[in-house]
Design an enzyme around this catalytic site. Structure first.
Site, short mmCIF file in Angstrom:
data_model
loop_
_atom_site.label_atom_id
_atom_site.label_comp_id
_atom_site.label_asym_id
_atom_site.label_seq_id
_atom_site.Cartn_x
_atom_site.Cartn_y
_atom_site.Cartn_z
N HIS A 61 -2.92 6.10 0.53
CA HIS A 61 -3.94 5.37 -0.22
C HIS A 61 -3.43 3.97 -0.52
O HIS A 61 -2.24 3.75 -0.70
CB HIS A 61 -4.27 6.10 -1.52
N GLY A 62 -4.33 3.01 -0.53
CA GLY A 62 -3.97 1.63 -0.81
C GLY A 62 -3.96 0.76 0.43
O GLY A 62 -3.74 -0.44 0.35
N CYS A 63 -4.21 1.37 1.58
CA CYS A 63 -4.27 0.63 2.83
C CYS A 63 -5.72 0.31 3.16
O CYS A 63 -6.61 1.12 2.90
CB CYS A 63 -3.66 1.43 3.98
N GLN A 64 -5.94 -0.85 3.75
CA GLN A 64 -7.28 -1.23 4.19
C GLN A 64 -7.72 -0.33 5.33
O GLN A 64 -8.89 0.05 5.41
CB GLN A 64 -7.25 -2.69 4.64
N SER A 65 -6.81 0.02 6.19
CA SER A 65 -7.07 0.90 7.33
C SER A 65 -6.72 2.33 6.97
O SER A 65 -6.12 2.58 5.93
CB SER A 65 -6.23 0.47 8.53
#
Length: 151
Positions: A61-65
């Site tokens: 979690h926390g990634c754009q992808s």
């Protein structure tokens, strides 16, 4: 198919492709267009990621992808081996840089590695978007959490 011990141990990133290789390549390449191409090529070295490991538990979690991460703790050597995958080509390359720096280390070695210093040395955060930077930090954070739990 769940990731096998062999898949973790056969990962070339951090073993055959070393941090020294990446630093040398960045020094040799003249501009960021060439460096981006190199990062993408590094991402192509990521081993296949088992489809059944693409679960909420393994999601970063926390990634754009979309990014997934699994690990294997080898009891004999005490080392942690990592597999990462993403649906974005550049993120796969950034994950490869993380693996080059952290894969195949003991939890203590991993926690002692100054990954921020590496990112600074490579000048990554000036050349990737803030959301990609947040994703990079999220991947490292999850790996550090794993290492702390295994230490």
């Amino acid at each position: 198919m769940t990731a096998s011990k062999e898949q973790f141990l056969d990962n070339p990133l951090g073993v055959k492709t070393t941090l020294e290789d990446v630093l040398d390549a960045f020094e040799f390449l003249d501009d960021w267009e060439e460096r981006y191409a190199y990062i993408v090529d590094l991402g192509k070295q990521l081993p296949a990621f088992p489809d059944d490991e693409r679960t909420e538990e393994n999601y970063v979690h926390g990634c754009q992808s979309q990014v997934w991460l699994v690990h294997y703790h080898d009891e004999d050597s005490g080392k942690l081996f990592l597999l990462i995958d993403s649906d974005a080509i550049i993120v796969r390359g950034l994950a490869a840089i993380i693996l080059v720096a952290l894969n195949g280390k003991t939890p203590r070695e991993l926690l002692a590695t100054d990954i921020d210093e590496l990112f600074e040395q490579l000048d990554l955060f000036r050349h990737i978007s803030p959301t990609r930077g947040n994703g990079l930090r999220a991947m490292v954070g999850k790996i550090r959490d794993i290492a702390a739990a295994e230490a």
